[in-house]
Write a protein that holds these residues in place. Structure first.
Motif, PDB file in Angstrom:
ATOM      1  N   ILE A 101       6.007   0.565  -9.341  1.00  0.00           N
ATOM      2  CA  ILE A 101       4.775   0.845  -8.594  1.00  0.00           C
ATOM      3  C   ILE A 101       4.764   0.085  -7.271  1.00  0.00           C
ATOM      4  O   ILE A 101       4.283   0.587  -6.253  1.00  0.00           O
ATOM      5  CB  ILE A 101       3.516   0.512  -9.439  1.00  0.00           C
ATOM      6  CG1 ILE A 101       2.263   1.036  -8.722  1.00  0.00           C
ATOM      7  CG2 ILE A 101       3.400  -0.969  -9.716  1.00  0.00           C
ATOM      8  CD1 ILE A 101       1.016   0.940  -9.565  1.00  0.00           C
ATOM      9  N   GLU A 102       5.333  -1.132  -7.286  1.00  0.00           N
ATOM     10  CA  GLU A 102       5.395  -1.893  -6.034  1.00  0.00           C
ATOM     11  C   GLU A 102       6.271  -1.163  -5.015  1.00  0.00           C
ATOM     12  O   GLU A 102       5.914  -1.022  -3.842  1.00  0.00           O
ATOM     13  CB  GLU A 102       5.956  -3.287  -6.299  1.00  0.00           C
ATOM     14  CG  GLU A 102       6.042  -4.139  -5.043  1.00  0.00           C
ATOM     15  CD  GLU A 102       6.584  -5.533  -5.335  1.00  0.00           C
ATOM     16  OE1 GLU A 102       6.707  -6.316  -4.370  1.00  0.00           O
ATOM     17  OE2 GLU A 102       6.884  -5.836  -6.500  1.00  0.00           O
ATOM     18  N   GLY A 103       7.420  -0.659  -5.503  1.00  0.00           N
ATOM     19  CA  GLY A 103       8.300   0.104  -4.613  1.00  0.00           C
ATOM     20  C   GLY A 103       7.649   1.378  -4.121  1.00  0.00           C
ATOM     21  O   GLY A 103       7.830   1.777  -2.966  1.00  0.00           O
ATOM     22  N   LYS A 129       5.064   0.507  -1.332  1.00  0.00           N
ATOM     23  CA  LYS A 129       5.688   0.014  -0.105  1.00  0.00           C
ATOM     24  C   LYS A 129       6.556   1.060   0.586  1.00  0.00           C
ATOM     25  O   LYS A 129       6.852   0.915   1.777  1.00  0.00           O
ATOM     26  CB  LYS A 129       6.525  -1.231  -0.425  1.00  0.00           C
ATOM     27  CG  LYS A 129       5.667  -2.416  -0.853  1.00  0.00           C
ATOM     28  CD  LYS A 129       6.523  -3.610  -1.209  1.00  0.00           C
ATOM     29  CE  LYS A 129       5.658  -4.801  -1.621  1.00  0.00           C
ATOM     30  NZ  LYS A 129       6.463  -5.977  -1.988  1.00  0.00           N
ATOM     31  N   SER A 130       6.960   2.091  -0.154  1.00  0.00           N
ATOM     32  CA  SER A 130       7.838   3.097   0.443  1.00  0.00           C
ATOM     33  C   SER A 130       7.126   4.425   0.690  1.00  0.00           C
ATOM     34  O   SER A 130       7.774   5.426   0.950  1.00  0.00           O
ATOM     35  CB  SER A 130       9.043   3.334  -0.471  1.00  0.00           C
ATOM     36  OG  SER A 130       8.622   3.848  -1.723  1.00  0.00           O
ATOM     37  N   SER A 131       5.800   4.450   0.614  1.00  0.00           N
ATOM     38  CA  SER A 131       5.062   5.707   0.770  1.00  0.00           C
ATOM     39  C   SER A 131       3.946   5.567   1.802  1.00  0.00           C
ATOM     40  O   SER A 131       2.758   5.694   1.475  1.00  0.00           O
ATOM     41  CB  SER A 131       4.491   6.148  -0.575  1.00  0.00           C
ATOM     42  OG  SER A 131       5.461   6.170  -1.570  1.00  0.00           O
ATOM     43  N   ASN A 180      -1.632   6.331   3.776  1.00  0.00           N
ATOM     44  CA  ASN A 180      -2.489   6.698   4.902  1.00  0.00           C
ATOM     45  C   ASN A 180      -3.483   7.804   4.504  1.00  0.00           C
ATOM     46  O   ASN A 180      -4.661   7.756   4.845  1.00  0.00           O
ATOM     47  CB  ASN A 180      -1.619   7.158   6.077  1.00  0.00           C
ATOM     48  CG  ASN A 180      -2.424   7.354   7.351  1.00  0.00           C
ATOM     49  OD1 ASN A 180      -3.103   6.434   7.821  1.00  0.00           O
ATOM     50  ND2 ASN A 180      -2.351   8.549   7.916  1.00  0.00           N
ATOM     51  N   ALA A 181      -2.982   8.803   3.745  1.00  0.00           N
ATOM     52  CA  ALA A 181      -3.859   9.887   3.289  1.00  0.00           C
ATOM     53  C   ALA A 181      -4.914   9.368   2.315  1.00  0.00           C
ATOM     54  O   ALA A 181      -6.066   9.793   2.331  1.00  0.00           O
ATOM     55  CB  ALA A 181      -3.014  10.979   2.626  1.00  0.00           C
ATOM     56  N   PHE A 182      -4.521   8.426   1.478  1.00  0.00           N
ATOM     57  CA  PHE A 182      -5.454   7.808   0.516  1.00  0.00           C
ATOM     58  C   PHE A 182      -6.544   7.060   1.271  1.00  0.00           C
ATOM     59  O   PHE A 182      -7.738   7.178   0.962  1.00  0.00           O
ATOM     60  CB  PHE A 182      -4.658   6.877  -0.399  1.00  0.00           C
ATOM     61  CG  PHE A 182      -5.510   6.129  -1.393  1.00  0.00           C
ATOM     62  CD1 PHE A 182      -6.626   6.704  -1.995  1.00  0.00           C
ATOM     63  CD2 PHE A 182      -5.175   4.823  -1.745  1.00  0.00           C
ATOM     64  CE1 PHE A 182      -7.389   6.007  -2.914  1.00  0.00           C
ATOM     65  CE2 PHE A 182      -5.925   4.115  -2.654  1.00  0.00           C
ATOM     66  CZ  PHE A 182      -7.040   4.711  -3.237  1.00  0.00           C
ATOM     67  N   ALA A 183      -6.144   6.292   2.273  1.00  0.00           N
ATOM     68  CA  ALA A 183      -7.109   5.493   3.028  1.00  0.00           C
ATOM     69  C   ALA A 183      -8.074   6.383   3.817  1.00  0.00           C
ATOM     70  O   ALA A 183      -9.257   6.079   3.938  1.00  0.00           O
ATOM     71  CB  ALA A 183      -6.374   4.541   3.959  1.00  0.00           C
ATOM     72  N   LYS A 184      -7.545   7.494   4.378  1.00  0.00           N
ATOM     73  CA  LYS A 184      -8.371   8.390   5.186  1.00  0.00           C
ATOM     74  C   LYS A 184      -9.116   9.433   4.340  1.00  0.00           C
ATOM     75  O   LYS A 184      -9.783  10.312   4.883  1.00  0.00           O
ATOM     76  CB  LYS A 184      -7.497   9.094   6.222  1.00  0.00           C
ATOM     77  CG  LYS A 184      -6.910   8.128   7.261  1.00  0.00           C
ATOM     78  CD  LYS A 184      -6.089   8.883   8.288  1.00  0.00           C
ATOM     79  CE  LYS A 184      -5.548   7.952   9.376  1.00  0.00           C
ATOM     80  NZ  LYS A 184      -4.742   8.673  10.380  1.00  0.00           N
TER      81      LYS A 184
END
Length: 526
Positions: free
Chosen positions: A64-66, A69-71, A76-80
């Motif tokens: 999940i950490e990878g 950090k790699s997506s 960005n879509a999640f935040a917006k």
């Protein structure tokens, strides 16, 4: 009483005593062996479950950490709150995760206010506020990675949360969900046991959609089916001590060890109960006892008749009966030995087949070296180990010089043989248990040397280069030599946090390119 009568009574008394003593010893030994077998199965079941659970948690904490950090596009879509963009970017990643691991179930995107923004498996969860679930509440509050066993709305599973930030602004959490019962289902098949998961009522999430059976303050949330669907069975098993035998309806079971279930916070929330169905073995054993009793009774009757006719005739019949019994036992023993031998051969063949399949999945068919898939797995493992311990990891990338002209001139069969010979020469120089040699593609090979400094790596590379050259494999159309040679690029470094592990492969490849540009048949370090 006549002498004949006394002899008959004495013989019968001795036979009865011997029968009772032998039967008692046999029965005690039978139950002892069954209990030892149950204890062995129960211990292995517990150890396998704990090991499997630990492996899953270690694996998915890193995964999940990878992912986060790699997506960047997904984050960005999640935040917006752009659901359309999120689903487009997420589709391929989800397919990849499911192909890599069948335990993977779904991903949940939860905003900081506890609202489900997107759920890859259960779309009706979108828009719901799940902040009342302790795992979600603690993850949102602590704003740090959290993992463990969780009983949520959709059921029991391992959940792995990771906080999401965009431009230092806290957005929420991403939660990976995996199946918690898969390991039990595998163990159930391996050990032929039945299981049920009981959760304390106070730990059940309000609004849960699971079908549950209540029993003594606990709820059955998952099971292998069968007797666990019977409430009466649950009541009986709750009163039975581990390794004891109990009866439920018409079946007999032996209760194995109870496995305590702890959630992500280390709090005990329930238990896993496992049982072994012994109805058929017990029935067979009782049938054997009955048959043995009938044989003994028949022997006693025959003994009385024979003794009554005469001691000499009796002794003769006893010897005949003994001989017949010995032949029967020998014949049965031979049959059992033959059966055991056949079973042993089948098990051995199955193990060999399994090993062959495992080897085919990670080996290159032509050279016998590890394939690209095995290299990727091994490289990720060694990279993470080097990152944790701050130790060197080295890569050696090898390319056969002017191999296309060789193939064109001598033919592909000769080219295949040359690839195999070069692969063997490389393998002979990379011999440590953790070292890995793989075919990277075409005429390229790559080596992983954990905990190896630059000087040591150069030394190994030079041995490889010399070994290939000293094969004296004729190559009239090589620009580097009149024999087959290799160009080598290498890199040795200590991984840094947040560094992309692909960077070392790129550096080794660039070093290989410099070796080719320098005239080939040489080594260059990055």
């Amino acid at each position: 009483m006549s002498i004949r009568g006394k002899i008959i009574v004495l013989v019968l008394a001795l036979e009865l005593v011997l029968t009772i003593v032998s039967g008692t010893l046999f029965i005690n030994e039978h139950y002892k062996r069954n209990e030892e077998l149950a204890k062995y199965i129960a211990t292995n079941l517990r150890n396998n479950f704990i090991d499997h659970s630990t492996t899953i948690q270690d694996k998915y904490r890193t995964r999940i950490e990878g992912f986060v950090k790699s997506s960047p596009a997904i984050i960005n879509a999640f935040a917006k709150r752009d659901l359309s963009d999120l689903t487009i970017n997420l589709e391929q990643r989800i397919n990849t995760l499911r192909k890599e691991d069948q335990l993977f179930s779904s991903i949940n995107f939860i905003h900081a206010d506890g609202t489900v923004f997107y759920h890859t498996k259960d779309k009706k969860r979108i828009g719901q506020n799940v902040s009342h679930i302790p795992f979600v509440r603690d993850s949102l509050k602590d704003r740090k990675p959290l993992s463990g066993l969780v009983l949520a709305l959709s059921g029991l599973g391992y959940r792995f949360s990771y906080p999401v930030y965009l431009n230092d602004k806290y957005v929420g959490i991403i939660v990976f969900i995996t199946d918690a019962t898969h390991s039990l289902e595998m163990l159930s098949k391996n050990f032929e046991i039945q299981w049920g998961i009981l959760i304390n009522k106070e730990n059940i999430v309000q609004g849960s959609e699971m079908q549950m059976i209540a029993n003594n303050g606990k709820l059955l949330v998952a099971s292998s089916g069968g007797p666990f669907n019977d409430k009466g069975f649950l009541e009986v098993i709750s009163q039975t001590a581990p390794l004891d035998v109990f009866q439920s309806t018409e079946s007999y079971h032996r209760k194995l060890y109870t496995l305590a279930l702890k959630n992500y916070a280390g709090v005990s929330v329930g238990e896993i109960i496992t049982v072994l169905d012994i109805s058929k073995p017990l029935s067979d054993f009782r049938a054997s006892l009955y048959n043995a009793g009938m044989i003994i009774l028949a022997v006693l009757v025959v003994t009385i008749i024979v003794l009554f006719q005469g001691i000499g005739f009796f002794l003769k019949k006893v010897r005949e009966t003994q001989h017949q019994l010995e032949e029967t036992v020998d014949q049965r023993t031979k049959q059992l030995q033959e059966t055991n031998h056949k079973l042993s051969q089948e098990i051995t063949q199955h193990e060999l087949t399994q090993k062959d399949l495992e080897s085919l999945s990670v080996k290159d068919a032509l050279t016998g070296l590890f394939n690209r898939r095995k290299f990727n797995d091994q490289y990720e493992t060694e990279w993470n180990a080097a990152l944790r311990a701050s130790r060197y990891i080295s890569l050696i990338m090898i390319d056969i010089d002017c191999f296309k002209p060789y193939n064109d001139t001598y033919g592909h069969l000769a080219g295949d043989e040359a690839l195999r010979t070069v692969a063997q020469a490389i393998q002979k120089n990379v011999t440590r248990p953790r070292d890995c040699v793989a075919r990277f593609g075409g005429e390229e090979f790559i080596c992983i040397l954990p905990e190896t400094s630059m000087d040591a790596t150069i030394h190994v590379a030079e041995m490889i280069r010399k070994s290939v050259e000293e094969l004296h494999y004729i190559h009239e159309f090589s620009s580097a030599s009149n024999v087959i040679t290799v160009s080598i690029g290498l890199i040795s470094a200590i991984p840094e946090k947040f560094q992309d592990k692909k960077e070392l492969i790129d550096l080794a490849d660039k070093a290989l390119y410099r070796a080719k540009s320098a005239g080939r048949n040489c080594i260059k370090a990055s």
